[in-house]
Design a protein around this motif. Structure first.
Motif, PDB file in Angstrom:
ATOM      1  N   THR A  82     -18.452 -25.366  54.026  1.00  0.00           N
ATOM      2  CA  THR A  82     -17.639 -26.182  53.039  1.00  0.00           C
ATOM      3  C   THR A  82     -17.336 -27.720  54.459  1.00  0.00           C
ATOM      4  N   ILE A  83     -17.989 -28.328  53.274  1.00  0.00           N
ATOM      5  CA  ILE A  83     -17.315 -30.137  53.559  1.00  0.00           C
ATOM      6  C   ILE A  83     -15.700 -30.138  53.017  1.00  0.00           C
ATOM      7  N   HIS A  84     -15.097 -31.205  54.112  1.00  0.00           N
ATOM      8  CA  HIS A  84     -13.909 -31.952  53.418  1.00  0.00           C
ATOM      9  C   HIS A  84     -13.787 -33.203  52.447  1.00  0.00           C
ATOM     10  N   VAL A  85     -14.408 -33.261  51.301  1.00  0.00           N
ATOM     11  CA  VAL A  85     -14.753 -33.678  50.597  1.00  0.00           C
ATOM     12  C   VAL A  85     -14.300 -34.114  49.056  1.00  0.00           C
ATOM     13  N   PRO A  86     -13.972 -35.246  48.420  1.00  0.00           N
ATOM     14  CA  PRO A  86     -13.744 -34.221  47.134  1.00  0.00           C
ATOM     15  C   PRO A  86     -14.775 -33.259  46.670  1.00  0.00           C
ATOM     16  N   TYR A  87     -14.420 -32.575  45.243  1.00  0.00           N
ATOM     17  CA  TYR A  87     -14.948 -31.286  45.565  1.00  0.00           C
ATOM     18  C   TYR A  87     -16.297 -32.274  44.133  1.00  0.00           C
ATOM     19  N   THR A  88     -15.810 -33.156  43.510  1.00  0.00           N
ATOM     20  CA  THR A  88     -16.692 -33.653  42.721  1.00  0.00           C
ATOM     21  C   THR A  88     -17.779 -33.887  43.275  1.00  0.00           C
ATOM     22  N   VAL A 131     -19.388 -32.994  45.314  1.00  0.00           N
ATOM     23  CA  VAL A 131     -20.631 -32.111  45.981  1.00  0.00           C
ATOM     24  C   VAL A 131     -21.105 -30.653  44.994  1.00  0.00           C
ATOM     25  N   TRP A 132     -19.774 -30.361  44.434  1.00  0.00           N
ATOM     26  CA  TRP A 132     -19.938 -29.347  43.456  1.00  0.00           C
ATOM     27  C   TRP A 132     -21.051 -29.143  42.588  1.00  0.00           C
ATOM     28  N   ASP A 133     -21.644 -30.139  41.596  1.00  0.00           N
ATOM     29  CA  ASP A 133     -23.002 -30.251  40.865  1.00  0.00           C
ATOM     30  C   ASP A 133     -24.285 -29.157  41.613  1.00  0.00           C
ATOM     31  N   PHE A 134     -23.973 -29.716  43.186  1.00  0.00           N
ATOM     32  CA  PHE A 134     -24.943 -29.636  44.074  1.00  0.00           C
ATOM     33  C   PHE A 134     -25.016 -28.348  45.312  1.00  0.00           C
ATOM     34  N   ILE A 135     -24.354 -27.524  44.799  1.00  0.00           N
ATOM     35  CA  ILE A 135     -23.054 -26.241  45.697  1.00  0.00           C
ATOM     36  C   ILE A 135     -24.261 -24.838  44.335  1.00  0.00           C
ATOM     37  N   PRO A 136     -25.018 -24.605  45.148  1.00  0.00           N
ATOM     38  CA  PRO A 136     -26.432 -23.465  44.670  1.00  0.00           C
ATOM     39  C   PRO A 136     -25.272 -22.159  42.901  1.00  0.00           C
ATOM     40  N   GLU A 137     -25.813 -22.049  42.297  1.00  0.00           N
ATOM     41  CA  GLU A 137     -25.633 -20.733  42.137  1.00  0.00           C
ATOM     42  C   GLU A 137     -24.836 -19.405  42.525  1.00  0.00           C
ATOM     43  N   ASN A 138     -26.171 -19.147  43.702  1.00  0.00           N
ATOM     44  CA  ASN A 138     -25.647 -17.946  44.424  1.00  0.00           C
ATOM     45  C   ASN A 138     -23.861 -17.820  45.316  1.00  0.00           C
ATOM     46  N   SER A 139     -24.053 -19.723  45.196  1.00  0.00           N
ATOM     47  CA  SER A 139     -22.479 -19.914  46.201  1.00  0.00           C
ATOM     48  C   SER A 139     -20.976 -19.261  45.493  1.00  0.00           C
ATOM     49  N   LYS A 140     -21.966 -19.743  44.567  1.00  0.00           N
ATOM     50  CA  LYS A 140     -20.404 -20.234  43.240  1.00  0.00           C
ATOM     51  C   LYS A 140     -20.225 -18.277  42.834  1.00  0.00           C
ATOM     52  N   GLU A 141     -21.511 -17.638  42.429  1.00  0.00           N
ATOM     53  CA  GLU A 141     -21.159 -16.184  41.965  1.00  0.00           C
ATOM     54  C   GLU A 141     -20.734 -15.165  43.309  1.00  0.00           C
ATOM     55  N   ALA A 142     -21.060 -15.850  44.620  1.00  0.00           N
ATOM     56  CA  ALA A 142     -20.041 -15.259  46.082  1.00  0.00           C
ATOM     57  C   ALA A 142     -19.032 -15.433  45.621  1.00  0.00           C
ATOM     58  N   PHE A 143     -18.533 -16.379  45.243  1.00  0.00           N
ATOM     59  CA  PHE A 143     -17.087 -16.248  44.863  1.00  0.00           C
ATOM     60  C   PHE A 143     -16.280 -16.232  44.117  1.00  0.00           C
ATOM     61  N   GLY A 181      -6.425 -37.568  44.630  1.00  0.00           N
ATOM     62  CA  GLY A 181      -6.345 -37.469  43.265  1.00  0.00           C
ATOM     63  C   GLY A 181      -7.141 -35.701  42.359  1.00  0.00           C
ATOM     64  N   VAL A 182      -8.287 -35.910  43.489  1.00  0.00           N
ATOM     65  CA  VAL A 182      -9.411 -35.171  42.959  1.00  0.00           C
ATOM     66  C   VAL A 182      -9.305 -34.486  44.536  1.00  0.00           C
ATOM     67  N   PRO A 183      -8.917 -32.368  44.491  1.00  0.00           N
ATOM     68  CA  PRO A 183      -8.971 -31.822  45.206  1.00  0.00           C
ATOM     69  C   PRO A 183     -10.166 -31.954  46.777  1.00  0.00           C
ATOM     70  N   VAL A 184      -9.535 -32.065  47.902  1.00  0.00           N
ATOM     71  CA  VAL A 184     -11.149 -31.072  48.932  1.00  0.00           C
ATOM     72  C   VAL A 184     -11.565 -30.120  47.996  1.00  0.00           C
ATOM     73  N   LEU A 185     -12.965 -30.531  49.149  1.00  0.00           N
ATOM     74  CA  LEU A 185     -14.049 -29.430  48.452  1.00  0.00           C
ATOM     75  C   LEU A 185     -12.863 -27.480  48.400  1.00  0.00           C
ATOM     76  N   ASP A 186     -12.807 -27.703  49.876  1.00  0.00           N
ATOM     77  CA  ASP A 186     -11.801 -26.504  50.628  1.00  0.00           C
ATOM     78  C   ASP A 186     -10.738 -25.905  49.746  1.00  0.00           C
ATOM     79  N   LEU A 187      -9.334 -27.036  49.080  1.00  0.00           N
ATOM     80  CA  LEU A 187      -8.000 -26.569  48.666  1.00  0.00           C
ATOM     81  C   LEU A 187      -8.520 -26.771  47.163  1.00  0.00           C
ATOM     82  N   PHE A 188      -9.697 -27.343  46.389  1.00  0.00           N
ATOM     83  CA  PHE A 188     -10.087 -26.345  45.104  1.00  0.00           C
ATOM     84  C   PHE A 188     -10.496 -24.994  44.972  1.00  0.00           C
ATOM     85  N   LEU A 189     -11.166 -24.700  46.419  1.00  0.00           N
ATOM     86  CA  LEU A 189     -11.546 -23.356  46.210  1.00  0.00           C
ATOM     87  C   LEU A 189     -10.092 -22.356  46.638  1.00  0.00           C
TER      88      LEU A 189
END
Length: 189
Positions: free
Chosen positions: A23-29, A31-43, A149-157
Motif C-alpha cells: 500500500t501507499i500512505h495517500v488518500p485512498y481516493t 489510488v482506489w480506481d487504479f487498484i486492480p480487481e484481483n487485489s480487491k477480490e483478494a481483500f 478527511g479522506v482516509p489514507v489507503l491503509d486506514l480505509f482498508l
C-alpha cells in the motif's frame, strides 16, 4: 485497462492462499480506481487482514503522537539552526493564512474549520523532532489539505475490514517505526 495494471499483490501459494499487498500512505481516493480487481477480490475473500500498523487502535495513534516529541524540556528552537527555525515558522504562518482558501466546500460542509485542521496537523510543532516536522511540512500543501478527511489507503482498508467483520492485526509496533526515524541525525533529516 484495469486488468493490465501492476497489482502490487503477491500470492503465497498455500491452502487457503495468503496474499501480500503493498500500500501507499495517500488518500485512498487518489489510488482506489487504479487498484486492480484481483487485489480487491483478494481483500474481499480474505477472513484475516494484517496491516503495517493498527491505525484503528487509539493506543497506536497515541503512541505515534508521543514518539514524535522531543525529550521533555526540549523545543525545536533548541535543536534547529536559527535561520531554519525562522524560515519554518514563517512558512507555517503562511500555511495557516492560506489554509481557509485551500479547503473544499465539502470539507466546510462537514464542519471542518481551517484553524482546527491546522492545529490537527501542525499543533505542538515546536515540540516535535525535526524528522517529524519535515514529514508534517511535506503534507501541508494545497493538494494534501484538500484531501484531508479522506482516509489514507491503509486506514480505509482497515475500516473496511472492520465493517466486514474480518479479523485484523498489525505486523509492526509503533516503536519499530519510530525508533529508526528518531535515530536519524540532523544532517540525515
Amino acid at each position: 485497462q484495469q486488468n493490465e495494471l501492476n497489482s502490487f499483490l503477491w500470492t503465497i501459494k498455500r491452502d487457503p492462499p495468503s496474499y501480500f499487498f503493498g500500500t501507499i500512505h495517500v488518500p485512498y481516493t487518489r489510488v482506489w480506481d487504479f487498484i486492480p480487481e484481483n487485489s480487491k477480490e483478494a481483500f474481499q475473500e480474505s477472513h484475516i487482514v494484517y496491516f503495517e500498523l493498527d491505525l484503528t487502535d487509539p493506543y497506536t495513534i497515541s503512541a505515534l503522537t508521543s514518539c514524535q516529541l522531543l525529550p521533555q524540556g526540549e523545543n525545536l528552537q533548541d535543536v534547529l539552526p536559527r535561520d531554519i527555525y525562522r524560515r519554518l515558522k514563517r512558512h507555517l504562518e503562511y500555511v495557516k493564512l492560506m489554509m481557509p482558501s485551500w479547503m473544499t466546500p465539502d470539507q466546510r460542509g462537514k464542519g471542518l474549520y481551517a484553524d482546527y485542521l491546522f492545529n490537527a496537523i501542525a499543533g505542538n510543532w515546536e515540540r516535535k523532532r525535526p524528522v517529524w516536522v519535515m514529514l508534517m511540512v511535506n503534507s501541508l500543501t494545497e493538494v494534501d489539505i484538500k484531501s484531508r478527511g479522506v482516509p489514507v489507503l491503509d486506514l480505509f482498508l482497515a475500516q473496511e475490514a472492520e465493517r466486514l467483520r474480518k479479523q485484523t492485526g498489525a505486523v509492526e509496533k509503533v516503536e519499530e517505526q519510530c525508533h529508526p526515524l528518531n535515530g536519524l541525525n540532523f544532517s540525515q533529516v
